[in-house]
Design a protein around this motif. Sequence first.
Motif, PDB file in Angstrom:
ATOM      1  N   ALA A 169      15.453 -44.075 -28.807  1.00  0.00           N
ATOM      2  CA  ALA A 169      16.634 -44.146 -29.666  1.00  0.00           C
ATOM      3  C   ALA A 169      16.111 -44.127 -31.432  1.00  0.00           C
ATOM      4  N   ALA A 170      16.986 -43.488 -32.149  1.00  0.00           N
ATOM      5  CA  ALA A 170      16.406 -43.351 -33.498  1.00  0.00           C
ATOM      6  C   ALA A 170      17.124 -44.833 -34.302  1.00  0.00           C
ATOM      7  N   VAL A 171      17.962 -45.579 -33.626  1.00  0.00           N
ATOM      8  CA  VAL A 171      18.532 -46.861 -34.046  1.00  0.00           C
ATOM      9  C   VAL A 171      18.634 -47.593 -32.990  1.00  0.00           C
ATOM     10  N   ARG A 172      18.354 -49.014 -33.191  1.00  0.00           N
ATOM     11  CA  ARG A 172      18.403 -49.790 -32.120  1.00  0.00           C
ATOM     12  C   ARG A 172      18.957 -51.090 -32.787  1.00  0.00           C
ATOM     13  N   VAL A 173      19.893 -51.639 -31.816  1.00  0.00           N
ATOM     14  CA  VAL A 173      20.649 -53.010 -32.116  1.00  0.00           C
ATOM     15  C   VAL A 173      20.201 -53.967 -30.474  1.00  0.00           C
ATOM     16  N   GLU A 174      19.493 -55.215 -30.888  1.00  0.00           N
ATOM     17  CA  GLU A 174      19.253 -55.909 -29.962  1.00  0.00           C
ATOM     18  C   GLU A 174      19.453 -57.416 -30.313  1.00  0.00           C
ATOM     19  N   GLN A 175      20.527 -57.997 -29.951  1.00  0.00           N
ATOM     20  CA  GLN A 175      20.821 -59.281 -30.296  1.00  0.00           C
ATOM     21  C   GLN A 175      21.348 -60.307 -29.113  1.00  0.00           C
ATOM     22  N   THR A 176      21.619 -61.461 -29.443  1.00  0.00           N
ATOM     23  CA  THR A 176      21.958 -62.443 -28.244  1.00  0.00           C
ATOM     24  C   THR A 176      23.201 -63.001 -28.884  1.00  0.00           C
ATOM     25  N   TYR A 177      24.011 -63.174 -27.953  1.00  0.00           N
ATOM     26  CA  TYR A 177      25.544 -63.819 -28.343  1.00  0.00           C
ATOM     27  C   TYR A 177      25.768 -64.891 -27.410  1.00  0.00           C
ATOM     28  N   THR A 178      26.455 -65.876 -27.723  1.00  0.00           N
ATOM     29  CA  THR A 178      26.766 -66.972 -26.835  1.00  0.00           C
ATOM     30  C   THR A 178      28.240 -67.633 -27.062  1.00  0.00           C
ATOM     31  N   THR A 179      28.683 -67.858 -25.909  1.00  0.00           N
ATOM     32  CA  THR A 179      30.064 -68.387 -25.910  1.00  0.00           C
ATOM     33  C   THR A 179      29.821 -69.753 -25.336  1.00  0.00           C
ATOM     34  N   PRO A 180      30.781 -70.784 -25.581  1.00  0.00           N
ATOM     35  CA  PRO A 180      30.775 -72.167 -25.139  1.00  0.00           C
ATOM     36  C   PRO A 180      31.485 -72.118 -23.971  1.00  0.00           C
ATOM     37  N   VAL A 181      31.511 -73.584 -23.234  1.00  0.00           N
ATOM     38  CA  VAL A 181      32.602 -73.905 -22.373  1.00  0.00           C
ATOM     39  C   VAL A 181      33.827 -74.226 -22.975  1.00  0.00           C
ATOM     40  N   GLU A 182      34.852 -73.465 -22.100  1.00  0.00           N
ATOM     41  CA  GLU A 182      36.176 -73.365 -22.759  1.00  0.00           C
ATOM     42  C   GLU A 182      37.193 -74.030 -21.702  1.00  0.00           C
ATOM     43  N   ASN A 183      38.190 -74.679 -21.837  1.00  0.00           N
ATOM     44  CA  ASN A 183      39.024 -75.070 -21.009  1.00  0.00           C
ATOM     45  C   ASN A 183      40.596 -74.635 -21.056  1.00  0.00           C
ATOM     46  N   HIS A 184      41.132 -74.420 -20.087  1.00  0.00           N
ATOM     47  CA  HIS A 184      42.410 -73.514 -19.816  1.00  0.00           C
ATOM     48  C   HIS A 184      43.442 -74.243 -20.629  1.00  0.00           C
ATOM     49  N   ASN A 185      43.814 -75.562 -20.502  1.00  0.00           N
ATOM     50  CA  ASN A 185      44.788 -76.242 -20.995  1.00  0.00           C
ATOM     51  C   ASN A 185      46.241 -75.552 -20.970  1.00  0.00           C
ATOM     52  N   PRO A 186      46.725 -75.432 -19.532  1.00  0.00           N
ATOM     53  CA  PRO A 186      48.239 -75.033 -19.424  1.00  0.00           C
ATOM     54  C   PRO A 186      49.083 -76.032 -19.741  1.00  0.00           C
ATOM     55  N   MET A 648      39.786 -68.391 -28.745  1.00  0.00           N
ATOM     56  CA  MET A 648      38.427 -68.160 -28.353  1.00  0.00           C
ATOM     57  C   MET A 648      37.487 -68.092 -29.598  1.00  0.00           C
ATOM     58  N   ALA A 649      38.184 -67.352 -30.447  1.00  0.00           N
ATOM     59  CA  ALA A 649      37.221 -66.818 -31.658  1.00  0.00           C
ATOM     60  C   ALA A 649      36.890 -68.013 -32.679  1.00  0.00           C
ATOM     61  N   LEU A 650      37.939 -68.623 -32.975  1.00  0.00           N
ATOM     62  CA  LEU A 650      37.977 -69.539 -33.905  1.00  0.00           C
ATOM     63  C   LEU A 650      37.902 -71.155 -33.587  1.00  0.00           C
ATOM     64  N   MET A 651      38.190 -71.576 -32.472  1.00  0.00           N
ATOM     65  CA  MET A 651      38.594 -72.905 -32.204  1.00  0.00           C
ATOM     66  C   MET A 651      37.978 -73.687 -30.987  1.00  0.00           C
ATOM     67  N   GLU A 652      38.311 -72.577 -29.998  1.00  0.00           N
ATOM     68  CA  GLU A 652      37.897 -73.456 -28.651  1.00  0.00           C
ATOM     69  C   GLU A 652      36.447 -73.663 -28.450  1.00  0.00           C
ATOM     70  N   HIS A 653      36.130 -75.048 -28.091  1.00  0.00           N
ATOM     71  CA  HIS A 653      34.759 -75.339 -27.789  1.00  0.00           C
ATOM     72  C   HIS A 653      34.913 -76.632 -27.022  1.00  0.00           C
ATOM     73  N   THR A 654      34.549 -76.668 -25.570  1.00  0.00           N
ATOM     74  CA  THR A 654      34.354 -77.913 -24.912  1.00  0.00           C
ATOM     75  C   THR A 654      33.172 -78.461 -25.276  1.00  0.00           C
ATOM     76  N   ILE A 655      33.028 -79.983 -25.924  1.00  0.00           N
ATOM     77  CA  ILE A 655      31.776 -80.463 -26.366  1.00  0.00           C
ATOM     78  C   ILE A 655      31.446 -81.427 -24.934  1.00  0.00           C
ATOM     79  N   ILE A 656      30.209 -81.557 -24.718  1.00  0.00           N
ATOM     80  CA  ILE A 656      30.058 -82.051 -23.459  1.00  0.00           C
ATOM     81  C   ILE A 656      28.614 -82.980 -23.900  1.00  0.00           C
ATOM     82  N   ASP A 657      28.961 -84.457 -23.587  1.00  0.00           N
ATOM     83  CA  ASP A 657      27.811 -85.461 -23.936  1.00  0.00           C
ATOM     84  C   ASP A 657      26.474 -84.712 -22.980  1.00  0.00           C
TER      85      ASP A 657
END
Length: 737
Positions: A169-186, A648-657
């Motif tokens: 490849a002439a150009v490469r992108v190699e990165q790590t992305y994370t998502t937290p625990v999220e809850n459904h909340n119907p 998902m993008a801006l708010m949701e994040h389940t915080i676990i002790d």
Amino acid sequence: MNASDTNIVVGKPLNRVDGYLKVTGEARYAAEFPVAKMTYGVTIQSAIAKGKIAQIDTKAAEQVPGVLAVITHLNAPKADGEKGGGHKVQVLQDNTVLYSGQHIGVVVADTFERAMYAASLVQVRYDEEKPTINMRENLAKAYFPKGKIPREESPDSSHGNVKQGLANAAVRVEQTYTTPVENHNPMEPHATTAVWQGDQLLLYDATQGIFSTQQKVAEVLGIEPEKVRIMSYFVGGGFGCKGSAWSHVPLAAIAARQVNRPVKLVLGRIQMYGPVGFRPETIQQVSLGATREGKLTALRHTGTSQTSTFDEFIEPVGKSARMIYACPNIETSHRLVQLDQGTPTYMRAPGEASGSFALESAMDELAYALNIDPVELRLRNHADVDPSKGLPWSSKSLIQCYKTGAEKFGWQKRNPQPRSMRDGNYLIGWGMATATYPTNRSPASAIAKIMADGTAVVQSGSQDIGTGTYTVMTQVAAEALGLAVEKVRFELGDTKMPKTPVSGGSQTAASVSSAVHLAGNQARSKLLQLALADEKSPLYSSNAEDVIAQNGSFFLKNKSSVSETYQAILARHGMKTIEARADAKLGDEQKKFSMHAFGSQFAEVRVNPDSGEVRVTRWVGSFGVGRILNAKTANSQLIGGIVYGIGMALMEHTIIDPNLGRVVNHDLAEYHVPVNADVPDIEVLFVDEHDPHINPLGVKGIGEIGITGTAAAIANAVYHATGKRVRDLPITLDKLL
């Protein structure tokens, strides 16, 4: 004869047929059925994440007036929570504690308040062990999953040579992305009302799958499935967490049998964090290689997610990477880390939602590295066939989705330079991403009955989880039967009705509509054959191909004066009904075609440079999703998915002790989801798409595609606005200041 030629109702933006019941409060949910001698169950939950129950003292609880039983592992009947498919459940069989919030007892009383009070009096002493809570600290223990990911695919896949593709490849992108625990909340909590009638069990349950719940409960309790009846007429949202029967469902049945009275067991909002599933935390690595012209030479997407110590759930984050872009070298893999927490589960667009955030963010980073417009980069890598399977698409309108979405959004006016667009002091950012979700379908059955009064009843044992199944199936049935919509009643939600799959994987519309369509056609055809063979009928000896059906009558195509009503045909034959059952089975289509829905997401954000506050201010989504069953409910479905993605993008994040394994923000005051003020005007566009291969009506599911690509489009817009690339969801103020 083809009723649909003259009786077109599918696709029209009809109001919900169940709307009146809902707005007047007459729609009954699982906890709202009046049953004589009702009692109330409240579960006791573990206060630790790992260990043993050394002692459980129920004496004080048992002395509370009105308490009928306190059930624990010391007196619970024999059951097997590992049976019945789906997730393993805990049904009070031993003193082992597997996660914080595990149900370790049930109190039953004659009022809910007494049951609550008695449950608070139960004293538990534990032999506590140190739990494993933090996934990132235990990545060295990640393992290759034992099971498969959806569609029975291996957790790992590879074609070509990714290592070589990256090297070239002439150009490469190699990165790590994370998502937290999220809850459904119907909106509706999990709820079950259990009623024993001799050795027959009736459950009113909030479930996305009445038949899978029937099977699970029967096997856990060790009785025949035929002795378990599930009824679920309305479900107040599920988003995946009601796709499985969790511990509280068989526990309600156990409690009802123990006290020999009906038991209603409703989980409180706090109790819905842990024992009924959640979206697992993910850590994803994406590596992209490309030529200077922007053609991908390699794509690697790896994902690690959490599972419980007693069960296995795989979040298939790399699944979309296998098919979404043309690339000669693609590799995906999935690994799991066991934690002392409950088992994760499906959450709207499982895998694709989390995975699209990582992949579509990486594609945006590649676009900037190459100085190529993000839409243009995707067009240059459009996959004309499924790159991993080598199969043609059953249909694909993604190029049109890019073009119509970009045009409506005004993408051509975008200045690509980060921090270049402003409105006063506010930074304005535009971002986009690709949306995709597989087109799933399972076998389903339906019965259609034409009644003597000219109406029809159609039954299929599906579920309406708030998405409009009652309405769209009424439309499908009416069109197939040649009747007006108001003459058709569609019934669902009972295991006494014909079998259908779980309402998950965006498959209900495609699966159930196929069966309803076939059943309606067959019932109408049976009725017509009666007329054609009857000397007293004006249609006698006509060819079926020359007859059309409309508004409850048969007409000759070229001589409309020759006609007969359905009522007249049935009356002359002395018949109260004529009915047909159809079983819509799968063919070999999925071996011949790759079947997916596609779309494009375009987002505008406004960022306060002083506070870091992000607001989504404008949205355009363009989708190619096959035939639309109802333009109004489809629009709402896709808006709902996009709103879910904003959370998902801006708010949701389940915080676990990290020490106790408890969810800290276990209510809607602290677990933030979008409210009206957070949601902009969302414009949904549909690209006309005809797919002759996927099912009889050409229907693709839309329940989940709306969330795919949404978080990435927002993250990409935030980068465009601020010049800061956030790779860890959610995008909160602290990550931008």
